[in-house]
Scaffold this active site. Structure first.
Site, short mmCIF file in Angstrom:
data_model
loop_
_atom_site.label_atom_id
_atom_site.label_comp_id
_atom_site.label_asym_id
_atom_site.label_seq_id
_atom_site.Cartn_x
_atom_site.Cartn_y
_atom_site.Cartn_z
N ARG A 1 0.74 -1.27 0.09
CA ARG A 1 0.01 0.09 0.04
C ARG A 1 0.87 1.22 -0.03
O ARG A 1 0.32 2.16 -0.43
CB ARG A 1 -0.85 -0.01 1.21
CG ARG A 1 -2.20 -1.09 1.15
CD ARG A 1 -3.14 -0.79 2.23
NE ARG A 1 -4.26 -1.60 1.89
CZ ARG A 1 -4.92 -2.20 2.86
NH1 ARG A 1 -4.68 -2.01 3.79
NH2 ARG A 1 -6.13 -2.91 2.44
N LYS B 1 -19.35 -15.25 2.64
CA LYS B 1 -20.74 -15.15 2.80
C LYS B 1 -21.74 -14.54 1.85
O LYS B 1 -21.32 -13.56 1.11
CB LYS B 1 -20.95 -14.13 4.15
CG LYS B 1 -20.36 -14.85 5.37
CD LYS B 1 -20.66 -13.86 6.52
CE LYS B 1 -20.04 -14.18 7.75
NZ LYS B 1 -20.33 -13.03 8.59
N GLY C 1 -9.11 -7.51 -1.85
CA GLY C 1 -9.39 -8.41 -0.79
C GLY C 1 -8.48 -9.80 -0.67
O GLY C 1 -7.37 -9.46 -1.67
N GLY D 1 -13.34 -3.73 0.24
CA GLY D 1 -14.76 -3.31 0.73
C GLY D 1 -14.87 -2.15 -0.38
O GLY D 1 -16.19 -2.10 -0.71
P1 AMP Z 1 -14.60 -12.71 1.84
O1 AMP Z 1 -13.61 -12.02 2.85
O2 AMP Z 1 -15.93 -12.71 1.80
O3 AMP Z 1 -13.73 -12.55 0.36
O4 AMP Z 1 -14.10 -14.34 2.15
C1 AMP Z 1 -12.72 -14.86 2.21
C2 AMP Z 1 -12.74 -16.00 3.21
O5 AMP Z 1 -13.54 -17.02 2.87
C3 AMP Z 1 -11.47 -16.62 3.33
O6 AMP Z 1 -10.93 -16.71 4.68
C4 AMP Z 1 -11.52 -18.05 2.68
O7 AMP Z 1 -11.11 -19.20 3.84
C5 AMP Z 1 -13.15 -18.33 3.22
N1 AMP Z 1 -13.90 -19.29 2.27
C6 AMP Z 1 -13.50 -19.58 1.20
N2 AMP Z 1 -14.27 -20.81 0.71
C7 AMP Z 1 -14.58 -21.43 1.83
C8 AMP Z 1 -15.15 -22.48 2.04
N3 AMP Z 1 -15.71 -23.53 1.22
N4 AMP Z 1 -15.45 -22.92 3.58
C9 AMP Z 1 -15.21 -21.99 4.51
N5 AMP Z 1 -14.54 -20.90 4.09
C10 AMP Z 1 -14.26 -20.35 3.09
#
Ligand code: AMP
Length: 405
Positions: free
Chosen positions: A44, A206, A360, A383
């Site tokens: 950054r 999520k 991210g 974000g």
């Molecule tokens: P995000 O911040 O929403 O992009 O989510 C990233 C996180 O999602 C990472 O820490 C991954 O380990 C988690 N993730 C991705 N796939 C899976 C999965 N199949 N089961 C559990 N966590 C997951």
């Protein structure tokens, strides 16, 4: 920046008169530190070097300000920007002065004493709770440190904080930094005027975090490929077995409605057709591929399977623009990083004109695999880029427009 609405009212850095002026540069120096307080990843800091160097070259008196971590409105030495100032000095190859606060008489004096080409780094803005509350008095004190304002901190532009919203509206001479300009140009085109067909790939943890982004992308994209834990909530909505995988049960209804909406929007949502599974999240044991989209009882989906990888790469063929955000699996835990790395490689090798990674965790996967040059843009704000795609107002960008304030 032409595709971002109203961007003609935002000055570019080279349109700002900066010679001998005190220029406040809102940067994103929110870098990871080691336990003994050293900068462990200076990406950054490097990202804002072009702006800082351009200002130095024009004889500006440069004042850099940032937040770091979450000190919750109080001074906390764990989050001091002092090591960041030192690293910036190394990268610039010049002395950088560090101010132990960001407002106050002493800091005001330091700003006045700055000579053309000198750089001052202020202490963490978030040591004052007034920063996140966007208090006028605090913004006014910051405004007294400078004659001109530059925002180069895309990662915080979705927040209306004093340094991103209140302050610029008090400083007439204001412009977008080079990094911010790049972000607005790349994401603005993706949102408002993408080359078509556009294919989006979303992964991560999520549905609740990304539902609005998916909905925004449905109307622009010909296909949305969904991986990561998010996919299991969608699969559950289609009555698939999901074993012990991470499913947001309260989001299954919404996932079903999104699948329905995609049909009327003429967008195909493509879900995994197989998975790599483990026993539990913490102790997955040997990875096993499923035979189809169903996950057996007692198994947890942790990555997309080999047939899904091939399917996703195929679905990318013919895309004119690709947008990717979020890992396809638990990429922090090999071998469940393989689906994400495969996808990063498939995008890097794809001849699409525009290939954007929305920041991210996916950036870490791209960096790990050394695939940066295979993307036309890698956003510095996870974000912020998602909120921009959702179509939300970006206070840090809006307040740069010349008729605001
Ligand atoms: P995000 O911040 O929403 O992009 O989510 C990233 C996180 O999602 C990472 O820490 C991954 O380990 C988690 N993730 C991705 N796939 C899976 C999965 N199949 N089961 C559990 N966590 C997951």
């Amino acid at each position: 920046m032409k595709d971002y609405p109203g961007s003609e009212r935002i000055l570019r850095l080279d349109q700002l008169e900066v010679s001998n002026k005190r220029v406040f540069v809102r940067v994103d120096f929110n870098v990871p530190l080691t336990d003994d307080g050293k900068v462990s990843d200076d990406t950054r800091i490097r990202a804002s070097l072009p702006t800082i160097q351009a200002l130095i070259a024009k004889g500006a008196r440069v004042i850099c300000a940032s937040h770091l971590g979450r000190p919750k409105g109080k001074r906390d030495e764990k989050y001091t920007l002092e090591p960041v100032a030192a690293r910036l000095g190394e990268l610039l190859g010049t002395d950088v002065i560090f101010a132990d606060n960001c407002i106050g008489d002493g800091i005001h004096r330091q700003s006045r004493d700055l000579r053309p080409g000198q750089v001052l780094v202020l202490e963490n803005l978030r040591f004052h709770e007034a920063e996140e509350k966007n208090e006028h008095d605090f913004a006014f004190k910051l405004s007294q440190l400078c004659d001109a304002y530059v925002n180069d901190a895309f990662g915080t532009c979705h927040r209306a904080h004093a340094s991103t919203a209140g302050l610029p509206s008090l400083v007439k001479a204001r412009a977008a930094g080079l990094l911010l300009e790049k972000e607005i140009a790349a994401l603005g085109t993706l949102i408002h005027n993408p080359p078509r067909p556009l294919v989006a790939i979303l992964g991560g943890a999520k549905v609740s975090d990304k539902a609005k982004v998916i909905e925004a992308l449905l109307v622009k994209s010909s296909k949305v490929l969904v991986g990561g834990a998010m996919a299991y909530t969608f699969l559950r909505a289609l009555q698939c077995k999901t074993g012990t995988s991470r499913v947001e049960t309260e989001m299954v209804g919404l996932a079903g409605r999104i699948l329905e909406r995609a049909k009327t929007a003429d967008c195909k949502i493509i879900l995994p057709m197989d998975h790599m599974t483990g026993l539990t999240f913490d102790h997955p044991g040997p990875a096993q591929a499923t035979e189809n989209a169903h996950i057996p009882d007692g198994r947890m989906g942790l990555d997309i399977g080999p047939r899904t990888r091939a399917l996703f790469a195929k679905e990318l063929e013919g895309a004119a623009a690709i947008f990717w955000n979020g890992p396809m699996g638990v990429f922090e835990k090999p071998p469940f990083d393989e689906g994400t790395t495969f996808l990063a490689k498939a995008i890097a090798a794809n001849p699409a004109k525009v290939k954007i990674c929305g920041g991210g965790d996916s950036v870490a996967a791209i960096n790990q695999a050394g695939l940066e040059s295979g993307f036309t843009h890698i956003s510095t704000g996870g974000g912020a880029s998602l909120e921009m795609i959702e179509g939300r107002t970006m206070p840090g960008i809006e307040s740069l427009k010349q008729d605001i304030g």
